[in-house]
Motif scaffolding. Structure first.
Motif, PDB file in Angstrom:
ATOM      1  N   GLN A 245      39.674 -18.359  -6.578  1.00 47.92           N
ATOM      2  CA  GLN A 245      38.532 -17.641  -6.021  1.00 47.92           C
ATOM      3  C   GLN A 245      37.724 -16.939  -7.105  1.00 47.92           C
ATOM      4  O   GLN A 245      38.252 -16.574  -8.156  1.00 47.92           O
ATOM      5  N   MET A 246      36.434 -16.762  -6.819  1.00 48.45           N
ATOM      6  CA  MET A 246      35.658 -15.768  -7.529  1.00 48.45           C
ATOM      7  C   MET A 246      35.552 -14.568  -6.609  1.00 48.45           C
ATOM      8  O   MET A 246      35.012 -14.666  -5.509  1.00 48.45           O
ATOM      9  N   ARG A 247      36.108 -13.439  -7.025  1.00 49.74           N
ATOM     10  CA  ARG A 247      36.097 -12.248  -6.189  1.00 49.74           C
ATOM     11  C   ARG A 247      35.012 -11.278  -6.662  1.00 49.74           C
ATOM     12  O   ARG A 247      34.525 -11.359  -7.797  1.00 49.74           O
ATOM     13  N   VAL A 248      34.686 -10.339  -5.771  1.00 47.76           N
ATOM     14  CA  VAL A 248      33.608  -9.393  -6.036  1.00 47.76           C
ATOM     15  C   VAL A 248      34.109  -7.971  -5.806  1.00 47.76           C
ATOM     16  O   VAL A 248      34.791  -7.695  -4.805  1.00 47.76           O
ATOM     17  N   ALA A 249      33.768  -7.084  -6.724  1.00 43.99           N
ATOM     18  CA  ALA A 249      33.998  -5.648  -6.545  1.00 43.99           C
ATOM     19  C   ALA A 249      32.730  -4.927  -6.975  1.00 43.99           C
ATOM     20  O   ALA A 249      31.908  -5.477  -7.716  1.00 43.99           O
ATOM     21  N   THR A 250      32.529  -3.711  -6.500  1.00 42.30           N
ATOM     22  CA  THR A 250      31.376  -2.916  -6.899  1.00 42.30           C
ATOM     23  C   THR A 250      31.825  -1.521  -7.295  1.00 42.30           C
ATOM     24  O   THR A 250      32.914  -1.064  -6.942  1.00 42.30           O
ATOM     25  N   ALA A 251      30.940  -0.850  -8.027  1.00 44.08           N
ATOM     26  CA  ALA A 251      31.155   0.541  -8.411  1.00 44.08           C
ATOM     27  C   ALA A 251      29.786   1.185  -8.578  1.00 44.08           C
ATOM     28  O   ALA A 251      28.756   0.503  -8.661  1.00 44.08           O
ATOM     29  N   SER A 252      29.769   2.496  -8.650  1.00 41.91           N
ATOM     30  CA  SER A 252      28.522   3.241  -8.840  1.00 41.91           C
ATOM     31  C   SER A 252      28.291   3.472 -10.328  1.00 41.91           C
ATOM     32  O   SER A 252      29.187   3.956 -11.042  1.00 41.91           O
ATOM     33  N   THR A 253      27.086   3.166 -10.800  1.00 44.67           N
ATOM     34  CA  THR A 253      26.777   3.365 -12.217  1.00 44.67           C
ATOM     35  C   THR A 253      26.587   4.830 -12.577  1.00 44.67           C
ATOM     36  O   THR A 253      26.538   5.175 -13.761  1.00 44.67           O
ATOM     37  N   VAL A 254      26.479   5.705 -11.583  1.00 44.38           N
ATOM     38  CA  VAL A 254      26.318   7.127 -11.879  1.00 44.38           C
ATOM     39  C   VAL A 254      27.663   7.810 -12.103  1.00 44.38           C
ATOM     40  O   VAL A 254      27.705   8.984 -12.484  1.00 44.38           O
ATOM     41  N   ASN A 255      28.739   7.080 -11.875  1.00 44.80           N
ATOM     42  CA  ASN A 255      30.082   7.611 -12.068  1.00 44.80           C
ATOM     43  C   ASN A 255      30.581   7.170 -13.444  1.00 44.80           C
ATOM     44  O   ASN A 255      30.818   5.987 -13.682  1.00 44.80           O
ATOM     45  N   ALA A 256      30.739   8.136 -14.378  1.00 44.58           N
ATOM     46  CA  ALA A 256      31.167   7.794 -15.730  1.00 44.58           C
ATOM     47  C   ALA A 256      32.536   7.134 -15.749  1.00 44.58           C
ATOM     48  O   ALA A 256      32.839   6.323 -16.630  1.00 44.58           O
ATOM     49  N   ASN A 257      33.368   7.435 -14.773  1.00 40.84           N
ATOM     50  CA  ASN A 257      34.701   6.835 -14.680  1.00 40.84           C
ATOM     51  C   ASN A 257      34.753   5.783 -13.575  1.00 40.84           C
ATOM     52  O   ASN A 257      35.724   5.710 -12.814  1.00 40.84           O
ATOM     53  N   TRP A 258      33.723   4.989 -13.498  1.00 39.04           N
ATOM     54  CA  TRP A 258      33.603   3.997 -12.426  1.00 39.04           C
ATOM     55  C   TRP A 258      34.790   3.022 -12.355  1.00 39.04           C
ATOM     56  O   TRP A 258      35.095   2.530 -11.250  1.00 39.04           O
ATOM     57  N   PRO A 259      35.493   2.659 -13.454  1.00 39.51           N
ATOM     58  CA  PRO A 259      36.625   1.723 -13.281  1.00 39.51           C
ATOM     59  C   PRO A 259      37.702   2.247 -12.351  1.00 39.51           C
ATOM     60  O   PRO A 259      38.497   1.459 -11.820  1.00 39.51           O
ATOM     61  N   GLY A 260      37.750   3.568 -12.151  1.00 44.76           N
ATOM     62  CA  GLY A 260      38.754   4.128 -11.260  1.00 44.76           C
ATOM     63  C   GLY A 260      38.303   4.253  -9.829  1.00 44.76           C
ATOM     64  O   GLY A 260      39.054   4.751  -8.977  1.00 44.76           O
ATOM     65  N   SER A 261      37.077   3.801  -9.521  1.00 44.27           N
ATOM     66  CA  SER A 261      36.528   3.953  -8.157  1.00 44.27           C
ATOM     67  C   SER A 261      35.845   2.677  -7.720  1.00 44.27           C
ATOM     68  O   SER A 261      34.643   2.645  -7.452  1.00 44.27           O
ATOM     69  N   LEU A 262      36.592   1.600  -7.657  1.00 44.85           N
ATOM     70  CA  LEU A 262      36.029   0.305  -7.269  1.00 44.85           C
ATOM     71  C   LEU A 262      36.107   0.117  -5.753  1.00 44.85           C
ATOM     72  O   LEU A 262      37.020   0.601  -5.090  1.00 44.85           O
ATOM     73  N   THR A 263      35.130  -0.613  -5.230  1.00 44.66           N
ATOM     74  CA  THR A 263      35.162  -1.078  -3.843  1.00 44.66           C
ATOM     75  C   THR A 263      35.294  -2.590  -3.875  1.00 44.66           C
ATOM     76  O   THR A 263      34.476  -3.273  -4.508  1.00 44.66           O
ATOM     77  N   TYR A 264      36.307  -3.129  -3.219  1.00 42.68           N
ATOM     78  CA  TYR A 264      36.566  -4.563  -3.242  1.00 42.68           C
ATOM     79  C   TYR A 264      35.920  -5.237  -2.039  1.00 42.68           C
ATOM     80  O   TYR A 264      35.945  -4.718  -0.926  1.00 42.68           O
ATOM     81  N   HIS A 265      35.356  -6.427  -2.281  1.00 45.33           N
ATOM     82  CA  HIS A 265      34.626  -7.143  -1.227  1.00 45.33           C
ATOM     83  C   HIS A 265      35.196  -8.531  -0.972  1.00 45.33           C
ATOM     84  O   HIS A 265      34.572  -9.314  -0.252  1.00 45.33           O
ATOM     85  N   GLY A 266      36.327  -8.867  -1.541  1.00 49.28           N
ATOM     86  CA  GLY A 266      36.945 -10.155  -1.264  1.00 49.28           C
ATOM     87  C   GLY A 266      36.331 -11.285  -2.057  1.00 49.28           C
ATOM     88  O   GLY A 266      35.714 -11.093  -3.111  1.00 49.28           O
ATOM     89  N   ALA A 267      36.474 -12.506  -1.524  1.00 47.85           N
ATOM     90  CA  ALA A 267      36.059 -13.710  -2.236  1.00 47.85           C
ATOM     91  C   ALA A 267      34.575 -13.984  -2.029  1.00 47.85           C
ATOM     92  O   ALA A 267      34.109 -14.064  -0.900  1.00 47.85           O
ATOM     93  N   GLY A 268      33.845 -14.143  -3.123  1.00 47.00           N
ATOM     94  CA  GLY A 268      32.459 -14.596  -3.055  1.00 47.00           C
ATOM     95  C   GLY A 268      32.379 -16.102  -3.040  1.00 47.00           C
ATOM     96  O   GLY A 268      31.455 -16.683  -2.480  1.00 47.00           O
ATOM     97  N   ILE A 269      33.347 -16.763  -3.693  1.00 51.63           N
ATOM     98  CA  ILE A 269      33.426 -18.225  -3.711  1.00 51.63           C
ATOM     99  C   ILE A 269      34.887 -18.615  -3.577  1.00 51.63           C
ATOM    100  O   ILE A 269      35.740 -18.122  -4.319  1.00 51.63           O
ATOM    101  N   ASN A 270      35.202 -19.487  -2.640  1.00 51.28           N
ATOM    102  CA  ASN A 270      36.496 -20.159  -2.576  1.00 51.28           C
ATOM    103  C   ASN A 270      36.336 -21.497  -3.271  1.00 51.28           C
ATOM    104  O   ASN A 270      35.583 -22.352  -2.818  1.00 51.28           O
ATOM    105  N   LYS A 271      37.054 -21.681  -4.357  1.00 59.31           N
ATOM    106  CA  LYS A 271      36.814 -22.840  -5.214  1.00 59.31           C
ATOM    107  C   LYS A 271      37.873 -23.921  -5.022  1.00 59.31           C
ATOM    108  O   LYS A 271      38.983 -23.666  -4.585  1.00 59.31           O
ATOM    109  N   SER A 272      37.484 -25.123  -5.420  1.00 63.22           N
ATOM    110  CA  SER A 272      38.470 -26.178  -5.573  1.00 63.22           C
ATOM    111  C   SER A 272      39.191 -25.958  -6.888  1.00 63.22           C
ATOM    112  O   SER A 272      38.777 -25.159  -7.729  1.00 63.22           O
TER     113      SER A 272
END
Length: 869
Positions: free
Chosen positions: A207-234
């Motif tokens: 899969q290609m998965r997707v996560a997002t974060a806020s760019t205004v948060n200096a410690n954004w790697p610790g506050s991710l929101t996961y959105h699952g698979a953007g692409i299910n691949k062969s």
């Protein structure tokens, strides 16, 4: 760490559509994004310098300079990889000296490698995400991130709570530690949202998965929101690099399909929201074979502006003991191509076509090629691309140099001006009426089929139905195909199409292609044929009003459908006990009921949805699932996604499927579709079929919902070569395709193929008595035997089994279906059914063929489940 050994499983795909496009109301055009490459150049030569620069990440600066970070060779023997940096000030023609800018941190979780960079810049920092692992086999990867105010560092690595110190992953892989894991990240910033794209490769999952974060948060790697698979691949598709294209208001992803092979190509995905990606057309133009790990150019925020001159880059070269790969840069343009539906009766001339060789003109209302001496005369439908589609044409040979010369249709062309020997498939009919199929790069792949028709006496209607690697050919509206062939190798996917002749003059008329269909019944029910029940259009919907019909059925005319998405709004108006409404698809014959063939998705008045398989199995394969909908009070949207043997069902506009099922037995690949009901008065509206929405798919060699009983069980052998990634324990690690750390099992070398005097055996202990339905042996990959096929694969073998504490018995030399046997604690996998047993022995006496005499395979045991027996 070489991240290329992800998953290269021969994907099992079937799909399709088919038959005359006589009902023009069903066809609907669409626009499909095409990426076209101009002639490019190599920016790194692994062939002369050695090593590699793959998975490049680019930032094009406002002054036109380009920063590039790429994965490169590491130390000897460790670390595996470093991230190196180079800069260009002349549009990527020449590059400054390379330097290692992000090495691993000794003694930490990224000590073995820093690779697969994805770079973005915002808030005054460059952020570089990368792949690493603590596993020397290169599996169980995690994703790390570091930041710097300079493109070359010094870099502060994310430590789990802040920046600097001991690096910790910010995307943690929690799947099988023996599989690739998470890695290969890329970034896009839109507004104040950081979009993070990354690979997630677990057992039977790519899969290609997707996560997002806020760019205004200096410690954004610790506050991710996961959105699952953007692409299910062969399993043939590798890492996706994503950028945002401002002129199109779309997120665009590029990746390699058939990576590392002679028929590799760059394919394109797009998304309007950054989360759900749809496959577009793959890259036309400049492209080299054996490509992998593509990267797109973009600015500091991962955007491609309307004024930019974008490019992509990829590595290419052989997968040998030493990875000396070249890196190529290719300028690209992005444009929208016509897709969905195409038709031309040439009443307006040949404006939709481009002639390349031969003498082409419109004459007598048909497109005519008049040269008898042109060895390859061909013309193409301009700017039109199709994937899984139906191609139609009336073809007549007006003269031929001899009865064996021909005319035909060329589909799946990679480049618009390719001839039939360069890419794609050619379906042709000879002047003597014989037909055959030709694959570029291979030759004629089917024998001569007598059509019984004379194309010199009148037009023959050719219909070609392409669904993945499966191609069906019909003539003059025949119900059964004259040619039905499946490309089990690396097949040509979507592409351009055209008309071809060889040493023959011919006419082409009523040419059409379709891969989209829709019907809102505005123009009546002309696209449908009622088989049973009382059907009529009333109030803008298609209604079956006979409550006693068991079943009621109406079939879509002249279309054989395969992989794609079929949708409908459905409603139950009245019914008696046991009533339901549904969609039946992949039926063998248009008149078949749902129990005769194909699959049926049925919705009950309670809102429960089930999946039924017809034919010899003739049973419910997924029992009722609650959806929370009520089809008796209003229309409910029903969507079915079919991808080979994988069927996903969505009821009520939900984001995740309520049913996600893989057919473990014989798959109905393509066929007719019907609206169906039992004991009810029902209404259907807004029917649609779309192939462009088909996801990359997670098809695999086994059904993912059947557990692997052999996984992690104790395995022994009387001959196991322990070297590099080979060992008998690799038989039961659950990995079906080679990755670093697990290539499979192989024996010592033998001087002859026949080893029956001293057979090799492997023995698997299941720990307790188990019920087993099938045993699977997976051949080694990446290496071909002389003459093709898998080298050294055992061809004569038995399976013996034993109950817990008992003696081995039940030797067999084949594996039959339909009789699950019970396996006890020790399981020795040879290949066959077995009664109660905990032990399976796989004893090989002969090997196929023509290379060193080693026996190489992987083994998976599948539990017999009620729905997959």
């Amino acid at each position: 760490m070489k991240t290329k050994w992800l998953s290269f499983v021969p994907a099992i795909l079937l799909l399709l559509l088919c038959l005359p496009i006589t009902a023009s109301a069903v066809s609907s055009t669409s626009q499909q994004l095409a990426v076209v490459g101009s002639p490019g150049w190599d920016i790194y030569s692994g062939a002369t310098i050695g090593g590699y620069r793959y998975g490049p990440s680019f930032i094009v600066n406002s002054d036109g300079s380009i920063d590039m970070w790429a994965c490169s060779e590491g130390g000897s023997p460790l670390p595996y990889d470093y991230i190196r940096y180079q800069r260009s000030t002349d549009g990527g023609v020449t590059w400054g000296s390379n330097q290692i800018v992000l090495p691993p941190t000794a003694g930490s979780m990224d000590a073995l490698s820093t690779c697969d960079p994805g770079v973005i810049k915002f808030g005054g920092y460059y952020y570089i995400a990368y792949t690493s692992t603590t596993n020397r086999g290169g599996t169980n990867n995690q994703i790390f991130v570091a930041r710097s105010t300079s493109p070359t560092g010094t870099w502060e690595k994310w430590n789990g709570t802040g920046w600097g110190g001991n690096p910790q992953p910010f995307i943690v892989y929690d799947g099988s530690p023996l599989v690739y894991g998470a890695g290969q990240p890329s970034f896009v910033v839109k507004g104040s949202t950081l979009y993070i794209y990354y690979s997630w490769i677990d057992n039977n999952m790519n899969q290609m998965r997707v996560a997002t974060a806020s760019t205004v948060n200096a410690n954004w790697p610790g506050s991710l929101t996961y959105h699952g698979a953007g692409i299910n691949k062969s399993s043939f598709e590798d890492a996706t690099d994503v950028k945002y294209v401002e002129a199109l208001d779309k997120f665009i992803g590029v990746q390699t399909n058939n990576w590392g092979s002679d028929v590799s190509y760059i394919e394109v995905y797009s998304s309007s929201n950054g989360f759900d990606f749809t496959k577009e057309y793959y890259m036309d133009g400049d492209h080299y074979a054996r490509a992998s790990n593509a990267g797109l150019s973009g600015d500091a925020l991962g955007h491609i502006k309307a004024t930019d001159s974008p490019f992509l880059s990829y590595a290419y070269g052989s997968f040998g003991a030493t990875l000396n790969w070249n890196t190529r840069l290719t300028p690209i343009t992005m444009s929208l191509k016509t897709s969905g539906a195409f038709s031309d009766n040439f009443s307006g001339g040949a404006g939709k076509w481009t002639a390349y060789q031969g003498s082409w003109s419109v004459s007598g209302g048909a497109y005519t090629q008049s040269s008898l001496t042109a060895d390859t005369a061909y013309a193409g439908a301009s700017g039109t691309v199709f994937g899984n589609a139906i191609y139609d044409a009336d073809v007549r040979i007006t003269a031929a140099a001899d009865p064996g010369e021909w005319a035909g249709l060329h589909i799946g062309k990679i480049k618009e001006n390719d001839n039939f020997t360069q890419s794609g498939y050619l379906v042709f009919i000879r002047a003597n009426g014989n037909m055959a199929l030709f694959k570029a790069g291979t030759g004629q792949v089917t024998g001569e089929t007598a059509s019984g028709l004379d194309p010199t006496a009148g037009s023959v209607h050719l219909k070609v139905v392409k669904s993945g690697g499966n191609i069906k050919v019909f003539t003059n509206g025949s119900a059964s195909p004259l040619i039905d062939w499946t490309d089990n190798g690396l097949y040509y996917d979507s592409g351009y199409f055209g008309a071809v002749t060889r040493l023959a003059s011919a006419t082409f008329d009523n040419v059409a292609a379709i891969n989209n269909f829709s019907d809102d019944f505005t123009f009546g029910a002309g696209n449908w044929t009622a088989n049973s029940g009382t059907w009529a259009v009333s109030g803008g919907t298609y209604n079956q009003t006979n409550v006693a019909a068991d079943p009621g059925s109406s079939t879509l005319n002249n279309l054989v459908l395969g992989n794609g998405v079929i949708e409908a709004d459905v409603k139950i108006n009245a019914g008696t006990t046991g009533n339901w409404i549904g969609l039946s698809f992949a039926k063998t014959l248009p008149t078949d009921a749902y129990f005769d063939s194909g699959y049926l998705v049925l919705l009950e008045p309670s809102g429960n949805v089930s999946l039924y398989k017809g034919g010899t199995e003739n049973k419910v394969v997924v029992k009722p699932v609650t959806t929370g909908t009520n089809p008796t009070t209003g229309f409910v949207h029903l969507k079915v996604m079919k991808h080979g043997g994988n069927i996903q069902v969505f009821v009520g506009n939900v984001a995740s499927p309520q049913i996600d099922w893989n057919d473990p037995k014989t798959v109905f690949g393509s066929g007719y579709a019907s609206l169906t009901n039992v004991k009810s008065s029902v209404s259907f509206d807004n029917i649609a079929w779309t192939t462009q929405k088909v996801p990359g798919g997670s098809t695999n060699l086994g059904a993912s919902n059947i557990p692997n009983l052999a996984r992690f069980k104790t395995v022994t052998s009387n001959d196991s070569l322990v070297i590099a990634d080979w060992d008998v324990s690799r038989l039961t690690d659950g990995i079906e395709t080679p990755v670093f750390g697990s290539a499979g099992y192989t024996t010592s070398s033998y001087s002859a193929a026949n080893i029956s005097a001293t057979p090799v055996w492997v023995d698997i202990d299941l720990g307790s008595d188990q019920t087993v339905d099938k045993v699977k042996l997976f051949p080694r990959l990446f290496t071909e035997a002389v003459g093709g096929g898998s080298p050294n694969f055992p061809v004569d073998f038995t399976i013996q089994t034993a109950p817990d504490g008992g003696e081995l018995r039940y030797g067999r030399n084949d594996l039959e279906s339909g009789q699950s046997r019970r396996l006890s604690p020790r399981v020795q996998f040879h290949a066959g059914n077995c009664p109660p047993c905990s032990h399976i022995r796989h004893e090989a006496r002969n090997a196929d063929r023509r290379r060193s005499r080693q026996l190489s395979s992987s083994i998976v045991g599948d539990r017999n489940l009620p729905l997959s027996a």
